[in-house]
Design an enzyme around this catalytic site. Structure first.
Site, short mmCIF file in Angstrom:
data_model
loop_
_atom_site.label_atom_id
_atom_site.label_comp_id
_atom_site.label_asym_id
_atom_site.label_seq_id
_atom_site.Cartn_x
_atom_site.Cartn_y
_atom_site.Cartn_z
CD GLU A 1 -3.20 -0.55 2.37
OE1 GLU A 1 -4.23 -1.53 2.19
OE2 GLU A 1 -2.70 0.18 3.14
CG ASP B 1 -3.69 8.56 7.58
OD1 ASP B 1 -3.51 7.47 7.86
OD2 ASP B 1 -4.21 9.23 6.58
CE1 TYR C 1 -7.31 -0.68 7.20
CE2 TYR C 1 -5.91 -0.30 5.47
CZ TYR C 1 -6.18 -0.43 6.84
OH TYR C 1 -5.14 0.36 7.36
#
Length: 271
Positions: free
Chosen positions: A49, A60, A175
């Site tokens: 990734e 994030d 994911y």
């Protein structure tokens, strides 16, 4: 069947779990990224990734936010990632590559132009954090047209109804975000992960890969007992940050982290 599907088919036949590392492209400087990619494959990575640097990476935590800042200081843009992947493909035609990032850089290029350029560079999948499947009516078909997998996130708070929608649109792998919050947060609970993955397996045949909270071989092995793959990001990006002033040491640091995880995953009984 693109590289992602082929790789997971191979892993399933071998009874093994996927090891999927994430790094931010261009961190700590763009000339090192391709070397890091090769080093991670040598350490046992199955899928890579590659993060697209962005000024406002809302999903994030501080570790990856700072990685984006370091890359952006060098002027790294999405088009530079295409160049990196093309260079990587000169030596490695087999390892799947997924671009992970946010919609704004993609929109600046244009959805169709992005899909064309990504496929031509040798990219296999795209995970756009802030584009849910409900809003991907135009982008999803464009990616599919160019042989690119649309990869989506599922969170612990995702309802079953919405998870079904995500699974119906998803490709490559799913994911699963093991923790509430941002990347690099808290410590995961493998039992909790198992409880959430079980109903997802009723909704999809896609490989279920778990990210957020994978830090070492022990946490990778715990998650590997119930998942088809583990995704590690902040643990690697932290090593890059710690060695930003001596980049020649970074490849070895990444391999040390991934090597421990690879051995731990391969020590598990075959699925």
């Amino acid at each position: 069947m693109n590289r992602i599907d082929r790789r997971f088919a191979e892993l399933k036949a071998q009874g093994r779990r996927a090891l999927i590392p994430y790094i931010t492209a261009g961190d700590p400087a763009p000339q090192h990224t391709v070397g890091f990619m090769h080093a991670m494959v040598e350490a046992g990575a199955d899928v890579l990734e590659l993060g697209v640097p962005f000024s406002d990476p809302m999903a994030d935590g501080p570790v990856i936010q700072k990685a984006c800042e370091r890359a952006l200081e060098h002027g790294v843009r999405l088009t530079h990632l295409f160049e990196m992947v093309r260079e990587f493909r000169q030596r490695d035609e087999q390892t799947p590559i997924v671009l992970m990032g946010y919609l704004n850089p993609v929109e600046r290029i244009g959805l169709e132009a992005f899909a064309e350029q990504a496929a031509a560079a040798g990219i296999d999948g795209v995970l756009t954090v802030d584009m849910p499947p409900e809003e991907a009516d135009e982008f999803g078909p464009l990616l599919k047209q160019h042989g690119l997998a649309s990869i989506f996130l599922v969170a612990p708070t995702t309802s079953r109804e919405r998870a079904a929608t995500i699974c119906a649109h998803g490709e490559g792998y799913l994911y699963y975000v093991a923790l509430k919050g941002v990347t690099g947060a808290a410590t995961l609970n493998a039992e909790d992960v198992a409880e959430h993955l079980a109903p997802l397996r009723e909704l999809t045949e896609l490989p279920l890969c778990v990210g957020f909270g994978i830090r070492d071989g022990a946490s990778a092995a715990e998650v590997g007992k119930v998942a088809d793959g583990v995704i590690v990001g902040s643990a690697l990006v932290s090593r890059i940050a710690d060695n930003a002033e001596r980049p020649e040491a970074i490849a070895g640091e990444l391999q040390a982290v991934l090597g421990e995880m690879r051995r731990a995953l391969d020590a598990l009984p075959a699925r």
